[in-house]
Write an enzyme that holds these catalytic residues in place. Sequence first.
Site, short mmCIF file in Angstrom:
data_model
loop_
_atom_site.label_atom_id
_atom_site.label_comp_id
_atom_site.label_asym_id
_atom_site.label_seq_id
_atom_site.Cartn_x
_atom_site.Cartn_y
_atom_site.Cartn_z
N SER A 1 0.85 -1.19 0.00
CA SER A 1 0.00 0.00 0.00
C SER A 1 0.88 1.23 0.00
O SER A 1 1.97 1.24 0.59
CB SER A 1 -0.90 0.02 1.24
N TYR B 1 -1.95 -0.17 10.14
CA TYR B 1 -2.00 -0.54 8.72
C TYR B 1 -0.72 -0.10 8.01
O TYR B 1 -0.11 -0.88 7.27
CB TYR B 1 -3.22 0.11 8.06
#
Length: 267
Positions: A129, A142
Amino acid sequence: MSKVIFITGGSSGIGKAVGEFLHEKGYSVYGTSRNPEKVTGSVFPLVALDVRNTESIYKAVAEVIAKAGTIDVLINNAGVGITGPLEEIPAEEIKNNFETNLFGPVEVMKAVLPQMRNQKSGLIINVTSIAGYMGLPYRSVYSASKGALELISEALRMEVKQFGVTITTVAPGDFATNIAAGRYHAPVIKGSPYSKIYGDMLDTMNDHVDAGSDPAQMAEAVYAIMKTPNPEVHYKVGAFMQKFSIVLKRILPGKMYEKMLMNHYKL
């Protein structure tokens, strides 16, 4: 013979889009789902796999090799989102996120690598990501889990190059998938010192995902990587400013970059 593609998390979102695209291109695609019997309409076969369960990982890999004879490309896509003030995220949710986003993908690679080493060829694409390149407020866990997968991929790439195996990462920005619905949200606690800012940011983050890019862009990016004779170490896919934010972090002083992020998130 068409190449055999193994995609974790292939029942929805980016994994499904990539699998359908590669299936249309003539590849032999196998996807995974925790509950494949509940998935209808998949154009490629799904095998049962929970990346948090090592036994299920090795069983799924063995099943695909038994059916297809090999695995040429692993697309490590399965992942889950998590949001919240770090102080208020339960420890078990932090551990679950790392089990899904880091330890699971590592175990999948370990399960696939013996086959790739034996055939002296293979490509592993780890879906990370853009959030993994920076510590984002209220997405600390995250960012950390995806960032760790980026670094592990860099190191493992050098370890397995001698066996004819290539490892690369592709980092998506915001894409219109169901990740917002599936992610763990730390609850907005009434009276918490974080409640107002976190509550507002939660709405903003969900809006960003809903207004994100078409997952088909990721499918095309993965296909392009597969067709590249010597893939780069890292790829980024998303809106210009999302990708440019990585460049800015590299060139701006730390405090200036921090201020830019805080202004962006209205902190």
